[in-house]
Design a protein around this motif. Structure first.
Motif, PDB file in Angstrom:
ATOM      1  N   THR A  88       0.851  -1.159   0.018  1.00 45.99           N
ATOM      2  CA  THR A  88      -0.061   0.101  -0.135  1.00 45.99           C
ATOM      3  C   THR A  88       0.854   1.332   0.022  1.00 45.99           C
ATOM      4  O   THR A  88       0.634   2.029  -0.764  1.00 45.99           O
ATOM      5  CB  THR A  88      -0.990   0.038   1.037  1.00 45.99           C
ATOM      6  OG1 THR A  88      -1.583  -1.187   1.341  1.00 45.99           O
ATOM      7  CG2 THR A  88      -1.782   1.150   1.208  1.00 45.99           C
ATOM      8  N   THR A  91       2.562   1.734  -3.517  1.00 41.06           N
ATOM      9  CA  THR A  91       1.424   2.167  -4.333  1.00 41.06           C
ATOM     10  C   THR A  91       1.046   3.566  -4.167  1.00 41.06           C
ATOM     11  O   THR A  91       1.073   4.495  -5.152  1.00 41.06           O
ATOM     12  CB  THR A  91       0.298   1.152  -4.224  1.00 41.06           C
ATOM     13  OG1 THR A  91       0.695  -0.196  -4.742  1.00 41.06           O
ATOM     14  CG2 THR A  91      -0.677   1.662  -5.496  1.00 41.06           C
ATOM     15  N   SER A  92       1.156   4.034  -2.932  1.00 41.99           N
ATOM     16  CA  SER A  92       0.778   5.229  -2.592  1.00 41.99           C
ATOM     17  C   SER A  92       1.870   6.361  -3.054  1.00 41.99           C
ATOM     18  O   SER A  92       1.548   7.359  -3.640  1.00 41.99           O
ATOM     19  CB  SER A  92       0.506   5.470  -1.134  1.00 41.99           C
ATOM     20  OG  SER A  92      -0.583   4.684  -0.845  1.00 41.99           O
ATOM     21  N   HIS A  93       3.218   5.655  -2.803  1.00 42.04           N
ATOM     22  CA  HIS A  93       4.398   6.600  -3.136  1.00 42.04           C
ATOM     23  C   HIS A  93       4.269   6.587  -4.868  1.00 42.04           C
ATOM     24  O   HIS A  93       4.851   8.006  -5.324  1.00 42.04           O
ATOM     25  CB  HIS A  93       5.501   5.805  -2.602  1.00 42.04           C
ATOM     26  CG  HIS A  93       6.820   6.617  -2.934  1.00 42.04           C
ATOM     27  ND1 HIS A  93       7.274   7.750  -2.580  1.00 42.04           N
ATOM     28  CD2 HIS A  93       7.885   6.137  -3.884  1.00 42.04           C
ATOM     29  CE1 HIS A  93       8.365   8.060  -2.947  1.00 42.04           C
ATOM     30  NE2 HIS A  93       8.754   7.191  -3.799  1.00 42.04           N
ATOM     31  N   SER A  94       4.339   5.399  -5.533  1.00 42.51           N
ATOM     32  CA  SER A  94       4.204   5.635  -7.145  1.00 42.51           C
ATOM     33  C   SER A  94       2.940   6.525  -7.512  1.00 42.51           C
ATOM     34  O   SER A  94       3.505   7.468  -8.358  1.00 42.51           O
ATOM     35  CB  SER A  94       3.916   4.122  -7.655  1.00 42.51           C
ATOM     36  OG  SER A  94       4.918   3.313  -7.144  1.00 42.51           O
ATOM     37  N   VAL A  95       1.838   6.513  -7.067  1.00 43.28           N
ATOM     38  CA  VAL A  95       0.881   7.337  -7.391  1.00 43.28           C
ATOM     39  C   VAL A  95       1.251   8.862  -7.012  1.00 43.28           C
ATOM     40  O   VAL A  95       0.991   9.872  -7.907  1.00 43.28           O
ATOM     41  CB  VAL A  95      -0.652   7.323  -6.855  1.00 43.28           C
ATOM     42  CG1 VAL A  95      -1.649   8.097  -6.777  1.00 43.28           C
ATOM     43  CG2 VAL A  95      -0.988   5.921  -7.306  1.00 43.28           C
ATOM     44  N   TYR A  96       1.875   9.079  -5.978  1.00 45.31           N
ATOM     45  CA  TYR A  96       2.246  10.433  -5.537  1.00 45.31           C
ATOM     46  C   TYR A  96       3.173  10.973  -6.549  1.00 45.31           C
ATOM     47  O   TYR A  96       3.239  11.970  -7.063  1.00 45.31           O
ATOM     48  CB  TYR A  96       2.705  10.447  -4.242  1.00 45.31           C
ATOM     49  CG  TYR A  96       3.525  11.842  -3.756  1.00 45.31           C
ATOM     50  CD1 TYR A  96       2.556  12.925  -3.560  1.00 45.31           C
ATOM     51  CD2 TYR A  96       4.777  12.053  -3.606  1.00 45.31           C
ATOM     52  CE1 TYR A  96       3.058  14.137  -3.073  1.00 45.31           C
ATOM     53  CE2 TYR A  96       5.321  13.144  -3.533  1.00 45.31           C
ATOM     54  CZ  TYR A  96       4.467  14.451  -3.086  1.00 45.31           C
ATOM     55  OH  TYR A  96       4.939  15.499  -2.899  1.00 45.31           O
ATOM     56  N   LYS A  97       4.357  10.140  -6.845  1.00 45.33           N
ATOM     57  CA  LYS A  97       5.188  10.651  -7.771  1.00 45.33           C
ATOM     58  C   LYS A  97       4.906  10.737  -9.088  1.00 45.33           C
ATOM     59  O   LYS A  97       5.216  11.653  -9.751  1.00 45.33           O
ATOM     60  CB  LYS A  97       6.360   9.427  -7.828  1.00 45.33           C
ATOM     61  CG  LYS A  97       7.391   9.428  -6.640  1.00 45.33           C
ATOM     62  CD  LYS A  97       8.624   8.564  -6.867  1.00 45.33           C
ATOM     63  CE  LYS A  97       8.412   7.490  -7.865  1.00 45.33           C
ATOM     64  NZ  LYS A  97       9.666   6.548  -8.050  1.00 45.33           N
ATOM     65  N   GLU A  98       3.770   9.929  -9.663  1.00 43.45           N
ATOM     66  CA  GLU A  98       3.203  10.032 -10.821  1.00 43.45           C
ATOM     67  C   GLU A  98       2.432  11.134 -11.329  1.00 43.45           C
ATOM     68  O   GLU A  98       2.477  11.896 -12.307  1.00 43.45           O
ATOM     69  CB  GLU A  98       2.637   8.917 -11.093  1.00 43.45           C
ATOM     70  CG  GLU A  98       1.872   8.549 -12.571  1.00 43.45           C
ATOM     71  CD  GLU A  98       3.035   8.426 -13.567  1.00 43.45           C
ATOM     72  OE1 GLU A  98       2.757   9.077 -15.001  1.00 43.45           O
ATOM     73  OE2 GLU A  98       4.277   7.865 -13.349  1.00 43.45           O
ATOM     74  N   PHE A  99       1.463  11.574 -10.148  1.00 46.13           N
ATOM     75  CA  PHE A  99       0.462  12.410 -10.403  1.00 46.13           C
ATOM     76  C   PHE A  99       0.733  13.901  -9.497  1.00 46.13           C
ATOM     77  O   PHE A  99       0.400  14.907 -10.359  1.00 46.13           O
ATOM     78  CB  PHE A  99      -0.735  12.006 -10.098  1.00 46.13           C
ATOM     79  CG  PHE A  99      -1.312  10.704 -10.951  1.00 46.13           C
ATOM     80  CD1 PHE A  99      -1.513  11.181 -12.198  1.00 46.13           C
ATOM     81  CD2 PHE A  99      -1.599   9.706 -10.289  1.00 46.13           C
ATOM     82  CE1 PHE A  99      -1.897   9.975 -12.927  1.00 46.13           C
ATOM     83  CE2 PHE A  99      -1.731   8.463 -11.291  1.00 46.13           C
ATOM     84  CZ  PHE A  99      -2.017   8.673 -12.422  1.00 46.13           C
ATOM     85  N   TRP A 100       1.047  14.031  -8.622  1.00 42.25           N
ATOM     86  CA  TRP A 100       1.322  15.174  -7.727  1.00 42.25           C
ATOM     87  C   TRP A 100       2.693  15.699  -7.646  1.00 42.25           C
ATOM     88  O   TRP A 100       2.934  16.957  -7.308  1.00 42.25           O
ATOM     89  CB  TRP A 100       0.873  14.925  -6.190  1.00 42.25           C
ATOM     90  CG  TRP A 100      -0.596  14.799  -6.258  1.00 42.25           C
ATOM     91  CD1 TRP A 100      -1.624  15.828  -6.638  1.00 42.25           C
ATOM     92  CD2 TRP A 100      -1.394  13.695  -5.817  1.00 42.25           C
ATOM     93  NE1 TRP A 100      -2.778  15.184  -6.126  1.00 42.25           N
ATOM     94  CE2 TRP A 100      -2.673  13.839  -6.102  1.00 42.25           C
ATOM     95  CE3 TRP A 100      -1.033  12.257  -5.641  1.00 42.25           C
ATOM     96  CZ2 TRP A 100      -3.651  13.085  -5.639  1.00 42.25           C
ATOM     97  CZ3 TRP A 100      -2.033  11.551  -5.057  1.00 42.25           C
ATOM     98  CH2 TRP A 100      -3.451  11.589  -5.201  1.00 42.25           C
ATOM     99  N   LYS A 102       4.959  15.739 -10.078  1.00 43.99           N
ATOM    100  CA  LYS A 102       5.664  16.068 -11.280  1.00 43.99           C
ATOM    101  C   LYS A 102       5.590  17.554 -11.576  1.00 43.99           C
ATOM    102  O   LYS A 102       4.584  18.176 -11.016  1.00 43.99           O
ATOM    103  CB  LYS A 102       4.641  15.256 -12.603  1.00 43.99           C
ATOM    104  CG  LYS A 102       5.109  14.087 -12.996  1.00 43.99           C
ATOM    105  CD  LYS A 102       4.415  13.569 -13.910  1.00 43.99           C
ATOM    106  CE  LYS A 102       4.765  12.344 -14.606  1.00 43.99           C
ATOM    107  NZ  LYS A 102       4.115  11.959 -15.758  1.00 43.99           N
TER     108      LYS A 102
END
Length: 105
Positions: A88, A91-100, A102
């Motif tokens: 979890t 995944t949260s870290h990946s979503v943060y790096k990908e969407f917020w 950048k």
């Protein structure tokens, strides 16, 4: 015609696959290192799982009145919870790096 495949096409297929497995330089160690760099939370989850299982097996002798099955179930739930938490967080870290995280173009 011999069988369903022409002899010429079978020869062409066999000559196109002359790549041997020894030319492929990746072994299990390099795959694990690559995966750890690519997704560090996977290795954290594996290490935590192993640590919880080792600790649970160590405490198996001094479990007191607790039944063996209950002790093993609690150990399994704790280890799976640690792995799910690591997944979890990853995944949260990946979503943060990908969407917020950048930079705006």
């Amino acid at each position: 015609m011999k069988g369903f495949i022409k002899e010429d096409s079978a020869a062409a297929i066999s000559t196109g696959t002359d790549v041997s497995l020894s030319s492929h330089d990746e072994n299990q160690g390099s795959k694990l290192i690559w995966k750890a760099r690519e997704a560090p939370f996977v290795s954290i989850g594996m290490a935590g799982f192993a640590a919880i299982v080792a600790y649970g097996l160590y405490k198996l002798k001094s479990r007191g009145n607790t039944k063996m099955s209950a002790h093993l179930i609690h150990m399994r739930v704790a280890a799976q919870s640690f792995v799910m938490g690591a997944m979890t967080l990853g995944t949260s870290h990946s979503v943060y790096k990908e969407f917020w995280a950048k930079p705006k173009p």
